[in-house]
Every structure is written in C-alpha cells, then in structure tokens.
Design an enzyme around this catalytic site. Structure first.
Site, PDB file in Angstrom:
ATOM      1  N   GLY A  46       0.831  -1.191   0.000  1.00  0.00           N
ATOM      2  CA  GLY A  46       0.000   0.000   0.000  1.00  0.00           C
ATOM      3  C   GLY A  46       0.868   1.244   0.000  1.00  0.00           C
ATOM      4  O   GLY A  46       1.987   1.228   0.531  1.00  0.00           O
ATOM      5  N   GLN A  51       3.045  10.049   0.639  1.00  0.00           N
ATOM      6  CA  GLN A  51       4.297   9.330   0.907  1.00  0.00           C
ATOM      7  C   GLN A  51       5.323   9.534  -0.196  1.00  0.00           C
ATOM      8  O   GLN A  51       6.503   9.237   0.000  1.00  0.00           O
ATOM      9  CB  GLN A  51       4.039   7.828   1.105  1.00  0.00           C
ATOM     10  CG  GLN A  51       3.254   7.527   2.379  1.00  0.00           C
ATOM     11  CD  GLN A  51       3.072   6.033   2.547  1.00  0.00           C
ATOM     12  OE1 GLN A  51       2.143   5.463   2.008  1.00  0.00           O
ATOM     13  NE2 GLN A  51       3.962   5.396   3.283  1.00  0.00           N
ATOM     14  N   CYS A  89       4.894   0.709   8.150  1.00  0.00           N
ATOM     15  CA  CYS A  89       4.666   1.733   7.128  1.00  0.00           C
ATOM     16  C   CYS A  89       5.973   2.000   6.399  1.00  0.00           C
ATOM     17  O   CYS A  89       7.023   2.077   7.033  1.00  0.00           O
ATOM     18  CB  CYS A  89       4.170   3.002   7.813  1.00  0.00           C
ATOM     19  SG  CYS A  89       3.865   4.382   6.696  1.00  0.00           S
ATOM     20  N   LEU A  90       5.900   2.130   5.081  1.00  0.00           N
ATOM     21  CA  LEU A  90       7.114   2.404   4.304  1.00  0.00           C
ATOM     22  C   LEU A  90       7.751   3.732   4.716  1.00  0.00           C
ATOM     23  O   LEU A  90       8.933   3.948   4.487  1.00  0.00           O
ATOM     24  CB  LEU A  90       6.794   2.410   2.803  1.00  0.00           C
ATOM     25  CG  LEU A  90       6.386   1.054   2.205  1.00  0.00           C
ATOM     26  CD1 LEU A  90       5.937   1.217   0.758  1.00  0.00           C
ATOM     27  CD2 LEU A  90       7.525   0.048   2.298  1.00  0.00           C
ATOM     28  N   HIS A 131      -5.280   2.106   7.018  1.00  0.00           N
ATOM     29  CA  HIS A 131      -3.932   2.669   7.148  1.00  0.00           C
ATOM     30  C   HIS A 131      -3.666   3.716   6.063  1.00  0.00           C
ATOM     31  O   HIS A 131      -3.218   4.825   6.345  1.00  0.00           O
ATOM     32  CB  HIS A 131      -2.913   1.522   7.072  1.00  0.00           C
ATOM     33  CG  HIS A 131      -1.481   1.951   7.118  1.00  0.00           C
ATOM     34  ND1 HIS A 131      -0.639   1.628   8.159  1.00  0.00           N
ATOM     35  CD2 HIS A 131      -0.720   2.676   6.246  1.00  0.00           C
ATOM     36  CE1 HIS A 131       0.563   2.150   7.925  1.00  0.00           C
ATOM     37  NE2 HIS A 131       0.543   2.779   6.759  1.00  0.00           N
ATOM     38  N   GLU A 132      -3.973   3.345   4.815  1.00  0.00           N
ATOM     39  CA  GLU A 132      -3.656   4.244   3.694  1.00  0.00           C
ATOM     40  C   GLU A 132      -4.528   5.496   3.712  1.00  0.00           C
ATOM     41  O   GLU A 132      -4.049   6.588   3.423  1.00  0.00           O
ATOM     42  CB  GLU A 132      -3.799   3.511   2.356  1.00  0.00           C
ATOM     43  CG  GLU A 132      -2.879   2.306   2.177  1.00  0.00           C
ATOM     44  CD  GLU A 132      -1.417   2.583   2.488  1.00  0.00           C
ATOM     45  OE1 GLU A 132      -0.966   3.733   2.300  1.00  0.00           O
ATOM     46  OE2 GLU A 132      -0.726   1.658   2.940  1.00  0.00           O
ATOM     47  N   HIS A 135      -3.289   8.289   5.880  1.00  0.00           N
ATOM     48  CA  HIS A 135      -2.195   9.101   5.317  1.00  0.00           C
ATOM     49  C   HIS A 135      -2.748  10.361   4.640  1.00  0.00           C
ATOM     50  O   HIS A 135      -2.093  11.403   4.620  1.00  0.00           O
ATOM     51  CB  HIS A 135      -1.428   8.299   4.253  1.00  0.00           C
ATOM     52  CG  HIS A 135      -0.351   7.415   4.805  1.00  0.00           C
ATOM     53  ND1 HIS A 135       0.757   7.891   5.476  1.00  0.00           N
ATOM     54  CD2 HIS A 135      -0.183   6.074   4.752  1.00  0.00           C
ATOM     55  CE1 HIS A 135       1.549   6.882   5.800  1.00  0.00           C
ATOM     56  NE2 HIS A 135       0.996   5.758   5.382  1.00  0.00           N
TER      57      HIS A 135
HETATM   58 NI    NI Z   1       1.890   3.981   5.717  1.00  0.00          NI
END
Ligand code: NI
Length: 166
Positions: A46, A51, A89-90, A131-132, A135
């Site tokens: 995701g 991001q 999370c990335l 989660h996404e 953001h």
């Molecule tokens: Ni994330």
C-alpha cells in the site's frame, strides 16, 4: 517506470491534509503509475500519494501482488468487527507496532477513469484501507500503536498476518 522517493516520518508532507482530485490528467495518471512502481519496488502492499510528496487524495493497494487497486478521493462508509495485529509503514522503515482496526471495511472512491467504485475487504485488505486513508489526512499508524513501537525483526517478514505496508 519511475520510482519516486518515499518520504519518511519527520517530513512535514506526511502531516498535511491532502486535496481532492477533481479531474484526471496525464500528470495524475503518471503519478498513479509511479506510485505502483514505487510500492512494488519497496515490496509494499500500500502507498498513499503524500508518501511520495504529493498532497492528493490517492492511494494504491495490492495485498496479494495480483489485485492492484487505485482509490481516488476514498471514503470509508462501513466498518465492522475488530482485528488487533502488527502494522508498519514504508514511511517508518524498520519499525512496527500493534494496532487495532476494524476487521471489515467498505470504502467508496473513484478509479483512474474517475468512475465511482466500491471496495470491500476483510483482514489485511481492511487494515490496508484504514492505514492508507489515514495518510490522506496527515496521520501515521504510530499515533495508534498500542504499547511501544518496535524494531522490525527478520521473523516478522514471514508473519502473514502482519500489515507492514510491505
Ligand atoms: Ni503507511
């Protein structure tokens, strides 16, 4: 194919509220393609536009490697149940933590043709959607972690229940 730089926690862009997408443009389509490229390159499942430094309400998700989903201006319209599990999370590399999320989520959004779509998922996909979407409003999962944020261990990569955005 273009890989964009993934912004990390501490970067202000991750704290901002993203703007709705009003029309599809070649530039936005390119952004979506780059988001998929960047996500797959990072072995992610995701990724949200902020991001990669773009304040647009766009997320890409692919929890199986075969089901790419683009959600534009997404909104959660239904949730039920509860799941408690590991999340990462990335934008917060090398860390993970325990977060409780709904076990079922239904979202409405637009696809890349700006047509209305409905996406529903349980477990990992439900977690990914929650989660996404956060953001897009400038929130990271670390705000919801129960207990301490932990260092990623090699074992965690084999834990299929874990949502570490990768
Ligand atoms: Ni994330």
């Amino acid at each position: 194919m273009a890989i964009r730089k993934i912004r990390e926690m501490g970067d202000e862009v991750l704290t901002k509220t993203c703007k709705e997408v009003k029309e599809m443009t070649p530039r936005t389509l390119e952004l979506i393609e780059d988001m998929f490229d960047t996500m797959y390159e990072a072995y992610g499942v995701g990724l949200a536009a902020p991001q990669v430094g773009v304040l647009k309400r766009i997320v890409v998700i692919d929890t199986t490697g075969e089901d790419p989903i683009v959600l534009i201006n997404p909104r959660i319209v239904e949730t039920s149940g509860e799941q408690t599990g590991s999340e990462g999370c990335l934008s917060v590399p090398g860390k993970h933590g325990i977060v409780t999320r709904p076990n079922y989520v239904k979202a409405v959004a637009l696809n890349e043709d700006m047509e209305p779509i409905e996406v529903e998922g349980t477990e990992l996909l439900a977690r990914a959607i929650c989660h996404e979407l956060e953001h897009l409003d400038g929130h990271l999962y670390v705000e919801k972690v129960e207990g301490d944020l932990m260092d990623m261990e090699a074992d965690d990569e084999e834990d299929e229940e874990a949502y570490d955005e990768k």
